[in-house]
Scaffold this motif. Structure first.
Motif, mmCIF file in Angstrom:
data_model
loop_
_atom_site.group_PDB
_atom_site.id
_atom_site.type_symbol
_atom_site.label_atom_id
_atom_site.label_comp_id
_atom_site.label_asym_id
_atom_site.label_seq_id
_atom_site.Cartn_x
_atom_site.Cartn_y
_atom_site.Cartn_z
ATOM 1 N N TRP A 1 39.255 -22.884 83.351
ATOM 2 C CA TRP A 1 40.623 -22.843 83.861
ATOM 3 C C TRP A 1 41.412 -21.843 83.029
ATOM 4 O O TRP A 1 41.522 -21.996 81.807
ATOM 5 N N GLY A 2 41.960 -20.837 83.653
ATOM 6 C CA GLY A 2 42.723 -19.841 82.916
ATOM 7 C C GLY A 2 41.909 -18.597 82.611
ATOM 8 O O GLY A 2 40.761 -18.448 83.044
ATOM 9 N N PRO A 3 42.487 -17.678 81.813
ATOM 10 C CA PRO A 3 41.863 -16.369 81.570
ATOM 11 C C PRO A 3 40.687 -16.365 80.611
ATOM 12 O O PRO A 3 40.116 -15.302 80.356
ATOM 13 N N GLY A 4 40.328 -17.493 79.997
ATOM 14 C CA GLY A 4 39.165 -17.507 79.129
ATOM 15 C C GLY A 4 39.486 -17.961 77.718
ATOM 16 O O GLY A 4 40.589 -18.422 77.433
ATOM 17 N N VAL A 5 38.494 -17.798 76.835
ATOM 18 C CA VAL A 5 38.628 -18.358 75.492
ATOM 19 C C VAL A 5 37.929 -17.477 74.463
ATOM 20 O O VAL A 5 36.873 -16.896 74.735
ATOM 21 N N GLN A 6 38.534 -17.377 73.291
ATOM 22 C CA GLN A 6 37.907 -16.790 72.112
ATOM 23 C C GLN A 6 37.344 -17.950 71.305
ATOM 24 O O GLN A 6 38.101 -18.791 70.825
ATOM 25 N N PHE A 7 36.021 -17.999 71.163
ATOM 26 C CA PHE A 7 35.382 -19.164 70.551
ATOM 27 C C PHE A 7 34.947 -18.860 69.126
ATOM 28 O O PHE A 7 34.249 -17.881 68.861
ATOM 29 N N TYR A 8 35.377 -19.730 68.195
ATOM 30 C CA TYR A 8 34.920 -19.700 66.809
ATOM 31 C C TYR A 8 34.265 -21.040 66.520
ATOM 32 O O TYR A 8 34.938 -22.067 66.418
ATOM 33 N N GLU B 1 36.053 -16.934 59.923
ATOM 34 C CA GLU B 1 36.483 -16.832 61.321
ATOM 35 C C GLU B 1 37.998 -16.697 61.420
ATOM 36 O O GLU B 1 38.517 -15.984 62.290
ATOM 37 N N LEU B 2 38.722 -17.354 60.522
ATOM 38 C CA LEU B 2 40.172 -17.169 60.501
ATOM 39 C C LEU B 2 40.528 -15.744 60.083
ATOM 40 O O LEU B 2 41.517 -15.172 60.556
ATOM 41 N N LEU C 1 45.710 -22.274 70.170
ATOM 42 C CA LEU C 1 44.471 -22.568 69.448
ATOM 43 C C LEU C 1 44.213 -24.070 69.563
ATOM 44 O O LEU C 1 45.074 -24.880 69.214
ATOM 45 N N PHE C 2 43.033 -24.422 70.066
ATOM 46 C CA PHE C 2 42.618 -25.816 70.205
ATOM 47 C C PHE C 2 41.585 -26.118 69.127
ATOM 48 O O PHE C 2 40.608 -25.387 68.958
ATOM 49 N N ILE D 1 42.147 -19.984 72.172
ATOM 50 C CA ILE D 1 41.194 -19.988 71.059
ATOM 51 C C ILE D 1 40.636 -21.396 70.935
ATOM 52 O O ILE D 1 41.395 -22.366 70.933
ATOM 53 N N CYS D 2 39.331 -21.514 70.816
ATOM 54 C CA CYS D 2 38.691 -22.789 70.495
ATOM 55 C C CYS D 2 38.124 -22.640 69.089
ATOM 56 O O CYS D 2 37.210 -21.834 68.864
ATOM 57 N N PHE D 3 38.668 -23.410 68.145
ATOM 58 C CA PHE D 3 38.324 -23.227 66.741
ATOM 59 C C PHE D 3 37.530 -24.423 66.235
ATOM 60 O O PHE D 3 38.023 -25.540 66.157
#
Length: 611
Positions: free
Chosen positions: A332-339, A346-347, A363-364, A316-318
């Protein structure tokens, strides 16, 4: 007094390893993004992950000249096998099969590592057991020149490439025959039979090393000098200033400052005398702090280690992110859920996904975000992470641990030490602090024991340690000055929006993490009533101008133009205006800085506002 610098020069001026570049006008920033020759041709410096330093360019060209085909190939340079292999993997996975076969790695090792090449490699051996982080190997990824764009993604996003100071050392070591190509034992035996040992390369050559023809066998496998001679070379190159002991002591002092066990200014001797004590939270010490060659390297490798510890999962990129953080999670990796808004709504959406069974790696987020300075609700994020089993990684580069303490809510806190921790804008660095009470700490600790590499060049850390000795007092001065400047700008009718943690609606989230003596930082962004006013203000603002932040001098840029020029519509859709001017306040006298702001506001006032 005006501080306008010539276009393309280093910021600060006359600094060989500057991490910024002068882009003194709005037009120059647009010209840079457009690749216009009058801008690009004038550049002698740049932010190191975007502009490869001249010394690194020279070393890469020399590597290709010796081991490749200059007309057809280029090289990316790395400090370890692992970092080079990650570049190799990334490139070969994205190129057509025929082109991927042309990508290769050339390993150049100093004497002791050549003699040890048949033994199992350890981190100690990789980085030079004789002189840790001084006896530097060089790992070179050679690839077809047509695919430089793919290679540059690795350089920019991972932050794992060699530093400019390391490149200067490696160039000299290569020229003097102390970095030689690794070969298999059979290749070496065959070569040694053909070329009897005649002593160190520097004593047997005819003319300069650069004059040897490409077809010479010596070009690919020169005689291996003794470790003793290499020690002498290091001593001649650096002398007492860069002994192994000094570099290791500098790293210890830096780690103690980052841990928070040292919260006042102090010399190196004071840092070394200080016994380990609780830092940001009970039980945390410098043992939980790991150094990296750049801030992005700390983020990239934290993500990589989390995947190693927990298995590949979507992240997650928050919040609106620094550009390369999102790219790392995407590529890199399986992907990201972007908020992109860092909002409560969004939370809510994230919580619904988690309740429905979706699971994530981590979550980053940034605290506060850049450039809108929004503070995410870390308490709620922490509660969700504990309940639904994901890690929390917080980038505190803008906030810094003197102002805020986000470790209690995080599994890992990452930071760019290039910024305010250093302040002098002449060295890169990054750190990751692992929460000893985090839910994945034991797993991460096991991964760190095998996967972490100390690739931080000794000469760089000595500069960083010196720069950071007055970190605490600088933060206090910058906090106070920035509050004065933002208060001044809030009163101007020209200002449409001012983004600063003290005035943002998310201040309660910031205050929850603010240290008792902390402030609101030195970074703010301003949006004017029209773009014409923004341009006039920026062009007239008599401070240094270029990328980066947290410098000891005030530094301004049209940040969105510089960081998101190819995706302006996307940035606008997330509430980030194209004509935003971001400023990082330095150590100038506040009264003098207010006068410069007033002068720039006067210039903006002369521009007629368009509907």
């Amino acid at each position: 007094m005006s501080q306008q610098l010539p276009l393309g020069g280093p910021v600060p001026p006359e600094t060989d390893h500057a991490v910024s570049v002068s882009l003194p006008t709005w037009r120059a920033n647009v010209g840079y993004e457009e690749g216009e020759k009058w801008v690009v041709g004038a550049m002698t410096s740049g932010y190191p992950r975007f502009f490869i330093h001249k010394s690194i360019q020279a070393l890469a060209a020399e590597v290709v000249r010796r081991f490749g085909t200059p007309e057809k190939e280029l090289a990316m340079l790395f400090p370890s096998r692992k970092t080079a292999h990650l570049c190799y993997q990334f490139m070969t996975s994205r190129l057509p099969a025929e082109e991927a076969q042309k990508v290769r790695v050339v390993n150049l090792l100093p004497p002791r590592q050549q003699h040890q090449q048949q033994q199992p490699h350890s981190n100690e051996r990789e980085n030079g057991s004789l002189h840790p982080n001084i006896a530097s190997p060089l790992f070179c990824v050679l690839y077809p020149a047509a695919h430089s764009g793919v290679a540059k993604q690795v350089w920019q996003h991972t932050g794992d490439g060699i530093s400019s100071r390391r490149s200067e050392f490696c160039m000299k070591a290569l020229e003097d025959g102390y970095l030689t190509e690794e070969k298999s034992q059979s290749q070496r035996d065959e070569h040694m039979a053909q070329w009897p040992h005649k002593g160190p390369r520097r004593y047997q050559r005819n003319g300069s090393l650069g004059s040897i023809g490409k077809d010479s066998p010596q070009l690919h496998m020169c005689e291996i000098p003794s470790s003793k001679e290499f020690e002498q070379f290091i001593e001649e190159r650096f002398g007492r200033n860069l002994s192994t002991l000094h570099a290791n002591n500098a790293k210890l002092a830096v780690r103690r400052r980052i841990a928070g066990s040292l919260t006042c200014d102090g010399e190196l001797s004071e840092a070394l005398e200080s016994a380990s004590s609780d830092g940001r939270i009970a039980g945390s010490t410098e043992d939980h702090v790991f150094l990296f060659p750049s801030g992005m390297s700390s983020i990239f490798n934290t993500h990589r280690m989390l995947m190693e510890a927990r298995g590949p999962m979507k992240s997650i990129c928050f919040g609106f992110p620094y550009v390369d953080t999102l790219k790392i999670l995407q590529k890199w990796g399986p992907g990201v859920q972007f908020y992109g808004h860092a909002s409560s709504e969004e939370l809510d959406d994230l919580e619904k996904r988690l309740e429905s069974g979706e699971r994530f790696l981590a979550l980053f987020t940034e605290f506060p975000g850049n450039p809108l300075l929004k503070a995410p609700d870390l308490e709620r994020i922490r509660n969700l992470a504990t309940k639904y089993d994901f890690a929390v990684v917080v980038d505190e580069s803008v906030g810094n641990f003197i102002n805020v303490n986000v470790l209690p809510y995080s599994d890992v806190v990452v930071s760019s030490l290039t910024k305010v921790f250093s302040g002098d804008s002449n060295v890169m660095g990054g750190s990751a602090v692992f929460n000893p009470h985090g839910q994945y700490y034991e797993k991460l600790k096991t991964v760190l024991e095998t996967e972490y590499e100390d690739n931080y060049w000794g000469e760089d850390v000595i500069f960083l340690e010196r720069n950071s000795r007055d970190f605490v007092s600088r933060i206090e001065r910058i906090n106070a000055a920035t509050e004065e400047i933002t208060a001044q700008l809030r009163e101007s009718p020209l200002v449409k929006d001012l983004y600063y943690p003290k005035y943002n609606p998310t201040r309660p989230f910031y205050d929850k993490c603010k240290n008792p003596k902390g402030g609101y930082g030195g970074l703010f962004s301003v949006v004017f009533q029209s773009q014409e006013q923004a341009v006039a203000f920026y062009d007239a603002f008599e401070v240094m101008k270029g990328p980066s932040l947290g410098t000891n001098f005030t530094l301004s840029s049209p940040y969105v133009i510089l960081a998101h020029y190819g995706e302006l519509e996307w940035a606008n859709s997330l509430g980030v205006p194209t004509d935003l001017v971001r400023t990082s306040v330095g150590l100038e006298d506040p009264a003098d800085l207010r006068a410069r702001v007033e002068k720039a506001l006067d210039a903006a006032a002369k521009v007629s506002k368009k509907p």
